[in-house]
Design an enzyme around this catalytic site. Structure first.
Site, PDB file in Angstrom:
ATOM      1  N   SER A 159       0.851  -1.189   0.000  1.00  0.00           N
ATOM      2  CA  SER A 159       0.000   0.000   0.000  1.00  0.00           C
ATOM      3  C   SER A 159       0.884   1.236   0.000  1.00  0.00           C
ATOM      4  O   SER A 159       2.006   1.212   0.537  1.00  0.00           O
ATOM      5  CB  SER A 159      -0.896   0.023   1.238  1.00  0.00           C
ATOM      6  N   TYR A 168      -1.685  -0.154  10.527  1.00  0.00           N
ATOM      7  CA  TYR A 168      -1.861  -0.647   9.156  1.00  0.00           C
ATOM      8  C   TYR A 168      -0.665  -0.250   8.298  1.00  0.00           C
ATOM      9  O   TYR A 168      -0.098  -1.079   7.582  1.00  0.00           O
ATOM     10  CB  TYR A 168      -3.149  -0.075   8.557  1.00  0.00           C
TER      11      TYR A 168
END
Length: 261
Positions: free
Chosen positions: A156, A169
């Site tokens: 990501s 995250y």
């Protein structure tokens, strides 16, 4: 937003390859599986939701592709090992592994959500390692036989762009990005390519997992303002990198909506 791309026939070199795709029940994993199968790859679909996998495998077969639905939980050692055994029994040696399974559970660190932290670590980091362990021998063997061999990790942009309340995250994705970088030092000399793909805002189920109403609203606002990529657009990138000549490794690709900086 609807996906308007069409890549049929663009990646002929994928025909005949054998792929494992985790997180195949939805989102990027599902889109990757559909595209690889459409290009002639045999695709093992790994995820926890068996009904979704069966439906997807049926759709792929109806469209003339080859697919194997394998229920697997990447957070469980025995589950991954059993899944690998089933893939080997049905398809033999795997030469393309796409780690797409992941969870995104934002909250302030001060909230102390150890349950969420553990789930993200188990899925986004250790889960990837379990899958890599299960199929490293396949990739090395395929490369030794002169075939293209690819490990593709879906990370990501959050791996290196800080967003408030997404610290854990982002840390798991930073770990995955670094893991991909480091693995190239081990796999590259054995002709196994490692590609790390870092999507920005992408329309997937991840945002539906958020249990913080304020943060969910903020994310929806970002999608409204910036626009999100379709999962199929990330799948297109996966197919592109895996279809290059085997001496070419596109090591890292950051994919953003044009308005996201």
């Amino acid at each position: 937003m609807p996906y308007e791309g069409s890549y049929q026939g663009a990646y002929e070199s994928l025909a005949g390859r054998t792929a494992v795709v985790t997180g195949a029940a939805s989102g990027i994993g599902e889109a990757v599986a559909v595209l690889l199968a459409a290009q002639g790859a045999r695709v093992a679909l790994l995820a926890r939701r068996g009904e979704r996998l069966d439906a997807l495998a049926g759709k792929i077969r109806a469209d003339g592709g080859q697919a194997l639905a394998v229920v697997a939980d990447v957070t469980d050692d025995a589950s991954v090992e059993a899944a690998a055994a089933r893939v080997h029994e049905a398809y033999g040696t795997v030469d393309l592994v796409v780690n797409s399974a992941g969870v995104m559970l934002p909250n302030p660190v001060g909230a102390g959500r150890i349950d969420e932290w553990q789930r993200m670590l188990d899925t986004n980091v250790t889960g990837v390692l379990r899958v890599i362990r299960a199929f490293t021998g396949d990739l090395v063997d395929a490369a030794a036989r002169g075939r293209a061999a690819d490990l593709v990790n879906i990370s990501s942009v959050g791996a290196h762009v800080a967003f408030p309340n997404y610290a854990v995250y982002g840390a798991t994705k930073a770990a995955l990005t670094y893991l991909s970088q480091s693995l190239r030092t081990e796999f590259g000399p054995r002709d196994v390519r490692v590609t790390n793909i870092e999507p920005g805002l992408t329309e997937t189920e991840l945002k539906s997992h958020i249990d913080n109403a304020e943060l969910a609203g903020q994310l929806e606002g970002m999608f409204a303002e910036l626009g999100g990529l379709a999962s199929e657009e990330i799948a297109d990138v996966v197919a592109y990198v895996a279809s290059r000549p085997r001496r070419v490794n596109l090591r890292q690709v950051v994919v953003l909506p044009t308005r996201q900086v």
